[in-house]
Design a protein around this motif. Structure first.
Motif, short mmCIF file in Angstrom:
data_model
loop_
_atom_site.label_atom_id
_atom_site.label_comp_id
_atom_site.label_asym_id
_atom_site.label_seq_id
_atom_site.Cartn_x
_atom_site.Cartn_y
_atom_site.Cartn_z
N GLY A 1 -2.58 3.23 -8.31
CA GLY A 1 -3.04 4.41 -8.48
C GLY A 1 -3.94 5.17 -7.36
N ASP A 2 -3.65 6.30 -6.86
CA ASP A 2 -4.15 7.13 -5.78
C ASP A 2 -5.01 8.14 -6.13
OD1 ASP A 2 -2.72 5.31 -3.68
OD2 ASP A 2 -1.23 5.90 -4.96
N THR A 3 -4.48 8.77 -7.37
CA THR A 3 -5.29 9.91 -7.98
C THR A 3 -5.17 10.10 -9.48
OG1 THR A 3 -5.50 12.40 -7.98
CG2 THR A 3 -3.36 11.54 -7.44
N PHE A 4 -6.22 10.41 -10.16
CA PHE A 4 -5.94 10.40 -11.43
C PHE A 4 -6.76 11.65 -12.34
CE2 PHE A 4 -10.36 8.69 -12.54
CZ PHE A 4 -11.06 8.67 -11.38
N ARG A 5 -6.26 11.83 -13.41
CA ARG A 5 -7.19 12.66 -14.31
C ARG A 5 -7.31 12.03 -15.48
NH1 ARG A 5 -4.38 17.69 -18.01
NH2 ARG A 5 -6.47 18.30 -18.76
N VAL A 6 -8.75 12.18 -15.98
CA VAL A 6 -8.86 11.52 -17.48
C VAL A 6 -8.66 12.71 -18.45
CG1 VAL A 6 -10.81 10.72 -18.95
CG2 VAL A 6 -10.73 10.18 -16.62
N MET B 1 0.78 -1.11 0.04
CA MET B 1 -0.06 -0.17 -0.01
C MET B 1 0.89 1.33 0.13
SD MET B 1 -3.29 0.96 2.54
CE MET B 1 -3.86 -0.58 2.46
N THR B 2 0.41 2.33 -0.53
CA THR B 2 1.03 3.37 -0.82
C THR B 2 1.12 4.38 0.65
OG1 THR B 2 -0.61 4.49 -1.74
CG2 THR B 2 0.97 3.77 -3.20
N ARG B 3 2.05 5.25 0.78
CA ARG B 3 1.98 6.08 2.00
C ARG B 3 0.96 7.36 1.63
NH1 ARG B 3 7.60 9.09 1.39
NH2 ARG B 3 8.55 6.98 1.10
N VAL B 4 0.51 7.88 2.69
CA VAL B 4 -0.67 8.85 2.69
C VAL B 4 -0.12 10.42 2.38
CG1 VAL B 4 -2.75 9.95 3.57
CG2 VAL B 4 -2.35 7.29 3.86
N ILE B 5 -0.52 11.16 1.58
CA ILE B 5 0.00 12.38 1.52
C ILE B 5 -1.28 13.36 1.43
CG2 ILE B 5 2.17 12.11 0.60
CD1 ILE B 5 0.73 13.11 -1.99
N HIS B 6 -1.29 14.71 1.79
CA HIS B 6 -2.51 15.36 1.91
C HIS B 6 -2.27 16.70 1.23
CE1 HIS B 6 -2.87 12.93 5.57
NE2 HIS B 6 -4.31 13.06 5.30
N LEU B 7 -3.18 17.05 0.29
CA LEU B 7 -3.34 18.12 -0.55
C LEU B 7 -4.47 18.97 0.38
CD1 LEU B 7 -2.82 17.52 -4.02
CD2 LEU B 7 -1.90 19.50 -2.80
N ARG B 8 -4.13 19.98 0.86
CA ARG B 8 -5.20 20.81 1.76
C ARG B 8 -6.43 20.04 2.17
NH1 ARG B 8 -8.99 25.34 -0.81
NH2 ARG B 8 -7.17 26.07 -1.84
N GLY B 9 -6.05 18.96 3.27
CA GLY B 9 -7.07 18.12 3.58
C GLY B 9 -7.57 16.89 2.60
N VAL B 10 -7.37 16.78 1.30
CA VAL B 10 -7.59 15.95 0.66
C VAL B 10 -6.59 14.62 0.73
CG1 VAL B 10 -7.92 15.10 -1.55
CG2 VAL B 10 -8.79 17.23 -0.83
N ALA B 11 -6.98 13.44 1.42
CA ALA B 11 -5.99 12.40 1.53
C ALA B 11 -5.77 11.58 0.25
CB ALA B 11 -6.45 11.52 2.81
N ILE B 12 -4.49 11.28 -0.11
CA ILE B 12 -4.27 10.78 -1.11
C ILE B 12 -3.14 9.42 -0.88
CG2 ILE B 12 -2.72 10.85 -3.56
CD1 ILE B 12 -3.54 14.06 -3.47
N GLY B 13 -3.48 8.43 -1.37
CA GLY B 13 -2.73 7.36 -1.01
C GLY B 13 -3.39 6.48 0.01
N GLY B 14 -2.43 5.08 0.49
CA GLY B 14 -2.79 4.49 1.73
C GLY B 14 -4.37 3.90 1.59
N GLY B 15 -4.59 3.39 0.60
CA GLY B 15 -5.96 2.80 0.35
C GLY B 15 -7.39 3.92 0.50
N SER C 1 7.90 0.90 -5.03
CA SER C 1 7.88 2.15 -4.42
C SER C 1 6.55 2.37 -3.60
CB SER C 1 7.99 3.44 -5.42
OG SER C 1 7.60 4.64 -4.66
N ASP C 2 6.57 3.00 -2.26
CA ASP C 2 5.32 3.12 -1.64
C ASP C 2 4.91 4.76 -2.08
OD1 ASP C 2 7.07 4.66 -0.32
OD2 ASP C 2 6.21 3.81 1.64
N LEU C 3 5.38 5.36 -3.01
CA LEU C 3 4.91 6.69 -3.08
C LEU C 3 3.63 6.76 -3.88
CD1 LEU C 3 7.93 8.83 -4.26
CD2 LEU C 3 7.01 8.87 -1.93
N PRO C 4 2.46 7.56 -3.59
CA PRO C 4 1.20 7.61 -3.98
C PRO C 4 1.52 7.85 -5.84
CG PRO C 4 1.18 9.04 -2.18
CD PRO C 4 2.63 8.56 -2.38
N LEU C 5 0.62 7.31 -6.67
CA LEU C 5 0.92 7.29 -8.00
C LEU C 5 -0.54 8.24 -8.61
CD1 LEU C 5 1.91 4.19 -9.40
CD2 LEU C 5 3.22 6.30 -9.87
#
Ligand code: SF4
Length: 352
Positions: free
Chosen positions: A222-227, A1-15, A188-192
């Motif tokens: 994949g933890d965040t995405f853009r179409v 599982m990837t680690r969690v990072i936060h963009l102004r309160g939005v959690a990305i990664g970590g399931g 790598s455990d960095l969010p993708l």
């Protein structure tokens, strides 16, 4: 599982559920137009917005956008590390840098230190279209080249104390994108941040993106995405939501199962499905909670009763009539004229 990072309160990664993002196509120097578009995509379901920073002159307007944006704001930086620094000082929640076109590595280290001091997120965004020349020379235009370029920048940023990192590895080629993301995720455990780049017009781009993004998400990558589509950003968000819905992530929205129709179909199934879909949209827009995981609208007795029974609520069509099921039990056999009103009322009665 990837680690969690936060963009102004939005959690990305970590399931956490995959986060939908898009990019403004307004002039960043026009704060009013950009903010209007940000509000519009937010309404559509966007969670993170990115804006291009093509020149220093747009930074004052960008600062205003950061102050007023209801969504976390990411600055998209190419070529000049000073623009990245300017965007951080202007209040960006995160920046995206492209290793392929920022040559001044001392400048990049300055950016990394400032991002670390401010606790801001950095996306290392590698694109096949702007690959670092030495990576391309060494590995060719391959998944290894994309990953190698990303890893080198990750090391550089981490070396300066920057830990809030995510990575993207994009190409317009579907197979190459899948391969690169799988390769990176294996070590790598960095969010993708995932997606295809230059996917094209919505008709073809959606399909390609759905295959690429859907395949990776289904594999847990994949933890965040853009179409990315050649279309207004609202269309990107609608496409993103459809992908999440198909994968069963959109918990509030029930899955509507309907048969493709064939020579056995003896009711107007298409109108029924459209009306049920419209009712779901209305209920959700009214803030109602829909307690159904699955709604089935089926054409005949071949697969109809099985699917309708398996759904929380469903219709198994017949000749000019339909049998309604609720929680696996038959509720009522309706003639076609009363089938839809009865079914919609049953749906409404169960929604708060
Ligand atoms: Fe045809 Fe019946 Fe299958 Fe629908 S459920 S596609 S009507 S066989």
């Amino acid at each position: 599982m990837t680690r969690v990072i936060h963009l102004r309160g939005v959690a990305i990664g970590g399931g956490n559920p995959p986060v939908i993002q898009s990019m403004c196509n307004t002039d960043t120097g026009d704060a009013e137009a950009s903010l209007a578009q940000i509000r519009s995509v937010q309404e559509a379901g966007c969670q993170i917005i990115r804006l291009a920073i093509p020149r220093a002159e747009v930074l004052p307007a960008f600062a205003e956008i950061c102050r007023q944006s209801p969504l976390p704001v990411v600055a998209d930086i190419h070529f000049d590390w000073r623009l990245a620094l300017g965007a951080l000082e202007a209040g960006a929640d995160g920046i995206r840098v492209n290793p392929g076109n920022i040559r001044d590595l001392d400048g990049v280290r300055t950016v990394a230190r400032r991002a670390a001091e401010l606790g801001k997120v950095v996306r290392i965004g590698v694109n096949l279209g702007s690959l670092e020349p030495d990576c391309e020379r060494r590995f060719g235009r391959t998944a290894e080249a994309l990953v190698g370029s990303a890893e080198r920048f990750v090391e550089l940023f981490q070396g300066e104390g920057c830990q809030e990192l995510k990575v993207s590895l994009k190409a317009s080629d579907l197979r190459l994108t899948l391969e690169a993301n799988r390769l990176f995720a294996s070590s790598s455990d960095l969010p993708l941040h995932i997606g295809l780049t230059e996917a094209g017009l919505p008709e073809t781009g959606f399909l390609k993106s759905a295959i690429a993004i859907g395949s990776l998400l289904a594999e847990g990558i994949g933890d965040t995405f853009r179409v990315s589509l050649t279309a207004p950003p609202e269309e990107e968000i609608a496409a993103a939501r459809k992908i999440l819905e198909a994968l069963g992530y959109d918990k509030g929205r029930p899955q509507i199962v309907s048969c493709p129709t064939c020579g056995r179909t003896s009711i107007d199934l298409l109108s029924l499905v459209r009306a049920v879909q419209a009712e779901v949209d209305i209920l959700l827009s009214q803030g109602k909670k829909i307690p159904f995981r699955k709604i089935a609208v089926m054409g005949c007795e071949v697969n109809g009763p099985g699917e309708a029974r398996d759904a929380d609520i469903g219709i198994a069509g017949g000749k000019g009539k339909g049998l309604i099921f609720r929680h696996g039990e038959p509720v009522k056999m309706c003639q076609e004229a009363e089938l839809l009103p009865f079914f919609l009322q049953l749906m409404r009665d169960e929604c708060q």
